[in-house]
Enzyme design. Structure first.
Site, PDB file in Angstrom:
ATOM      1  CG  ASP A 109      12.002  55.257  13.846  1.00 50.75           C
ATOM      2  OD1 ASP A 109      11.179  56.111  13.464  1.00 50.75           O
ATOM      3  OD2 ASP A 109      12.356  55.135  15.029  1.00 50.75           O
ATOM      4  CG  HIS A 115       6.890  59.019   8.565  1.00 52.59           C
ATOM      5  ND1 HIS A 115       5.626  58.732   8.146  1.00 52.59           N
ATOM      6  CD2 HIS A 115       7.066  58.329   9.726  1.00 52.59           C
ATOM      7  CE1 HIS A 115       5.053  57.904   9.022  1.00 52.59           C
ATOM      8  NE2 HIS A 115       5.907  57.657   9.985  1.00 52.59           N
TER       9      HIS A 115
HETATM   10  P1  GDP Z   1      10.042  56.045   9.218  1.00 54.96           P
HETATM   11  O1  GDP Z   1       9.610  56.581  10.532  1.00 54.96           O
HETATM   12  O2  GDP Z   1       9.660  54.613   9.035  1.00 54.96           O
HETATM   13  O3  GDP Z   1       9.614  56.884   8.059  1.00 54.96           O
HETATM   14  O4  GDP Z   1      11.647  56.060   9.244  1.00 54.96           O
HETATM   15  P2  GDP Z   1      12.588  57.282   9.732  1.00 54.96           P
HETATM   16  O5  GDP Z   1      12.566  58.330   8.692  1.00 54.96           O
HETATM   17  O6  GDP Z   1      12.278  57.663  11.125  1.00 54.96           O
HETATM   18  O7  GDP Z   1      13.987  56.538   9.806  1.00 54.96           O
HETATM   19  C1  GDP Z   1      14.547  55.910   8.687  1.00 54.96           C
HETATM   20  C2  GDP Z   1      15.920  56.544   8.415  1.00 54.96           C
HETATM   21  O8  GDP Z   1      16.635  55.766   7.471  1.00 54.96           O
HETATM   22  C3  GDP Z   1      15.823  57.924   7.783  1.00 54.96           C
HETATM   23  O9  GDP Z   1      16.929  58.694   8.197  1.00 54.96           O
HETATM   24  C4  GDP Z   1      15.905  57.631   6.292  1.00 54.96           C
HETATM   25  O10 GDP Z   1      16.386  58.735   5.540  1.00 54.96           O
HETATM   26  C5  GDP Z   1      16.876  56.506   6.281  1.00 54.96           C
HETATM   27  N1  GDP Z   1      16.729  55.503   5.212  1.00 54.96           N
HETATM   28  C6  GDP Z   1      15.593  55.009   4.660  1.00 54.96           C
HETATM   29  N2  GDP Z   1      15.900  54.004   3.810  1.00 54.96           N
HETATM   30  C7  GDP Z   1      17.241  53.862   3.840  1.00 54.96           C
HETATM   31  C8  GDP Z   1      18.168  52.948   3.220  1.00 54.96           C
HETATM   32  O11 GDP Z   1      17.802  52.066   2.481  1.00 54.96           O
HETATM   33  N3  GDP Z   1      19.490  53.122   3.529  1.00 54.96           N
HETATM   34  C9  GDP Z   1      19.933  54.088   4.370  1.00 54.96           C
HETATM   35  N4  GDP Z   1      21.235  54.158   4.612  1.00 54.96           N
HETATM   36  N5  GDP Z   1      19.093  54.961   4.976  1.00 54.96           N
HETATM   37  C10 GDP Z   1      17.768  54.826   4.722  1.00 54.96           C
HETATM   38  P1  IMO Z   2       7.543  56.377  13.191  1.00 56.71           P
HETATM   39  O1  IMO Z   2       6.241  56.649  12.493  1.00 56.71           O
HETATM   40  C1  IMO Z   2       9.667  54.717  16.670  1.00 56.71           C
HETATM   41  C2  IMO Z   2       7.541  54.793  20.503  1.00 56.71           C
HETATM   42  C3  IMO Z   2       8.191  55.746  21.497  1.00 56.71           C
HETATM   43  C4  IMO Z   2       7.857  55.038  22.803  1.00 56.71           C
HETATM   44  C5  IMO Z   2       6.453  54.499  22.533  1.00 56.71           C
HETATM   45  C6  IMO Z   2       5.333  55.365  23.088  1.00 56.71           C
HETATM   46  O2  IMO Z   2       8.544  57.431  12.993  1.00 56.71           O
HETATM   47  O3  IMO Z   2       8.035  55.000  12.879  1.00 56.71           O
HETATM   48  P2  IMO Z   2       4.374  57.751  22.412  1.00 56.71           P
HETATM   49  O4  IMO Z   2       5.016  59.091  22.367  1.00 56.71           O
HETATM   50  O5  IMO Z   2       3.803  57.315  21.122  1.00 56.71           O
HETATM   51  O6  IMO Z   2       3.391  57.626  23.538  1.00 56.71           O
HETATM   52  O7  IMO Z   2       5.566  56.732  22.779  1.00 56.71           O
HETATM   53  O8  IMO Z   2       6.333  54.408  21.122  1.00 56.71           O
HETATM   54  N1  IMO Z   2       7.225  55.401  19.190  1.00 56.71           N
HETATM   55  C7  IMO Z   2       7.979  55.272  18.101  1.00 56.71           C
HETATM   56  N2  IMO Z   2       9.166  54.668  17.920  1.00 56.71           N
HETATM   57  N3  IMO Z   2       9.060  55.315  15.615  1.00 56.71           N
HETATM   58  C8  IMO Z   2       7.857  55.907  15.781  1.00 56.71           C
HETATM   59  O9  IMO Z   2       7.146  56.435  14.759  1.00 56.71           O
HETATM   60  C9  IMO Z   2       7.281  55.931  17.067  1.00 56.71           C
HETATM   61  N4  IMO Z   2       6.142  56.436  17.564  1.00 56.71           N
HETATM   62  C10 IMO Z   2       6.116  56.102  18.868  1.00 56.71           C
HETATM   63  O10 IMO Z   2       9.578  55.845  21.302  1.00 56.71           O
HETATM   64  O11 IMO Z   2       8.708  53.944  23.000  1.00 56.71           O
HETATM   65 MG    MG Z   3      10.446  57.544  12.199  1.00 59.83          MG
END
Ligand code: GDP
Ligand code: IMO
Ligand code: MG
Length: 431
Positions: free
Chosen positions: A18, A46
């Protein structure tokens, strides 16, 4: 054109997921031809923000939001067809074009089956002393079957309906016995599962291709390729904080086996790190702030899971952990995200070392037992005020924010070339 995309790039998380990989892959894809997912499944979430529109992808590569870009799902992914088609239908309904013209799926990709989800949930609920805190998307059991071989199903199997029927019949019968004994769960009927997957199979056929071969051909044609890592290096099944990890090779090291790309195809390893740390699920987290700082970060950063909506655990930036993932993956550039979230704090702390049994550890040990006992050593930097989301030049950031970025880059050992100050595509500064 951004210097990032001279050559092909792999985008990977440097923490526990994340980090904003979706946002940065989307940003980089303005100048790319192909985006490839190579690990994990619908446990990933994502996020891409384009103007007022917000999209969350779990299986589709984020290149689907860029017309003309080819999107590939590699063999290292575990595919839940129900999620895939739900995602496709949702995006089609919102005007995003997705068809076999811009999406190809490897015939080698393994399938997540309903009994995988059942097993994941049953194990999590029953595990003594608490489970791993998985997303319950059936990820672990699907990869376990992949390695087990005899009980696995791949996208290729969907093309042979008679064989599929027999195989699903056998596997479900066997699985029912095991799950009954282990978790006392009610048996599943094999026939509805077969019928459902037969229908998925008919719908998926036009998308099925040889992703490894396509990548080799795209390489010869000089197409620009971005590998979209899911999860992050600290969740990698081998190099992460085992057993509190996911079940795939989700560091940059997994891109070759997970896609079939030859190693020399990739020149840039772009690490994504957020300006602080978060983690969802269980496992050690040395810099966790279970206090008002953690809450401040969670609320400002909207740190709730994209897939499960669970509140994410929040804490200070851990430079020891990130230095490890930078070195492990040969990171060539970093994109720092969510810097705007830290505005308004008087002081910001960075973990620059660990103390363990009275001694300073000089490098990160991805060992549960060590990490559970380490005591972080912090360096304190001054904070800054004001909303920085509208800033588009690094030099226009408050000088304390600039100082923070420069210090992080020194500590983790790779240049920060992108700074993200908001979720929207354009809230991105290049250095
Ligand atoms: P990923 O799994 O790595 O793609 O990340 P996620 O989408 O799960 O979580 C990142 C969160 O932060 C999302 O809600 C994005 O829209 C948000 N986000 C990404 N970059 C920024 C930033 O620079 N500032 C803020 N405030 N939010 C961001
Ligand atoms: P993105 O791509 C954050 C974590 C789960 C749990 C562990 C195992 O959005 O960054 P699983 O269901 O994979 O067997 O869970 O891994 N986990 C993540 N945490 N972002 C992710 O993906 C994750 N994918 C798995 O929360 O702790
Ligand atoms: Mg994510």
């Amino acid at each position: 054109m951004t210097a990032f995309l001279d050559g092909n790039s792999c985008v990977v998380g440097l923490q526990w997921g994340d980090e904003g990989k979706g946002k940065i892959v989307d940003f980089l894809t303005e100048h790319a031809d192909v985006v490839v997912r190579y690990c994990g499944g619908a446990n990933a979430g994502h996020t891409v923000r384009i103007g007022q529109e917000k999209y969350a992808t779990h299986l589709l590569p984020v290149g689907v939001f860029r017309p003309g870009v080819m999107n590939l799902i590699g063999n290292g992914v575990v595919l839940d067809p129900a999620v895939l088609f739900r995602e496709i239908d949702e995006f089609l309904g919102r005007g995003v074009a997705i068809s076999p013209v811009n999406l190809k799926i490897s015939y080698k990709t393994h399938l997540v089956m309903p009994y995988h989800m059942q097993e994941d949930a049953a194990r999590e609920s029953s595990a003594e002393g608490g489970g791993i805190g998985t997303t319950r998307r059936g990820i672990g059991p699907t990869y376990a079957d992949k390695m087990q071989r005899a009980t696995a199903l791949r996208v290729a199997d969907l093309a042979h309906e008679e064989k599929l029927k027999n195989k699903i019949g056998q596997i479900v019968t066997e699985r029912n016995k095991v799950l009954k004994v282990l978790y006392d769960v009610p048996p599943m009927e094999w026939k509805p599962i077969f019928e459902q997957y037969r229908d998925y199979g008919r719908r998926i056929q036009p998308f099925v291709d040889d992703v490894g071969h396509l990548l080799i051909e795209y390489g010869k044609q000089g197409k620009r390729i971005v590998f979209e890592g899911a999860h992050a290096a600290l969740l990698d099944v081998d190099h992460g904080t085992y057993p509190y990890v996911t079940s795939s090779s989700c560091s940059a090291l997994g891109l070759y086996t997970g896609s079939g790309a030859p190693p020399q195809l990739v020149q840039n390893f772009v690490g994504i790190m957020k300006a602080y740390s978060t983690r969802v699920g269980g496992g050690p987290f040395p810099t966790e702030q279970n206090n008002n700082i953690g809450e401040y970060i969670r609320e400002r950063g909207n740190e709730y899971g994209t897939t499960t909506r669970r509140p994410r655990r929040c804490g200070w930036f851990d430079a020891v952990a990130v230095k490890y993932t930078v070195e492990l993956q040969g990171i060539t550039q970093i994109a720092l995200t969510l810097l705007d979230v830290l505005s308004g704090l008087d002081h910001i702390q960075i973990c620059t070392g660990y103390k363990w049994h009275g001694q300073r550890l000089d490098y990160f040990r991805a060992d549960m037992d060590v990490l559970a006992e380490v005591e972080p050593i912090y360096e304190t930097l001054p904070g800054w005020n004001g909303n920085i989301s509208g800033v588009r030049k690094f030099e226009e950031l408050p000088k304390e924010a600039q100082q923070y970025v420069k210090r992080l880059e020194q500590l983790v050992g790779a240049p920060i070339k992108i700074v993200s100050v908001g979720a929207e595509r354009s809230a991105t500064l290049l250095r």
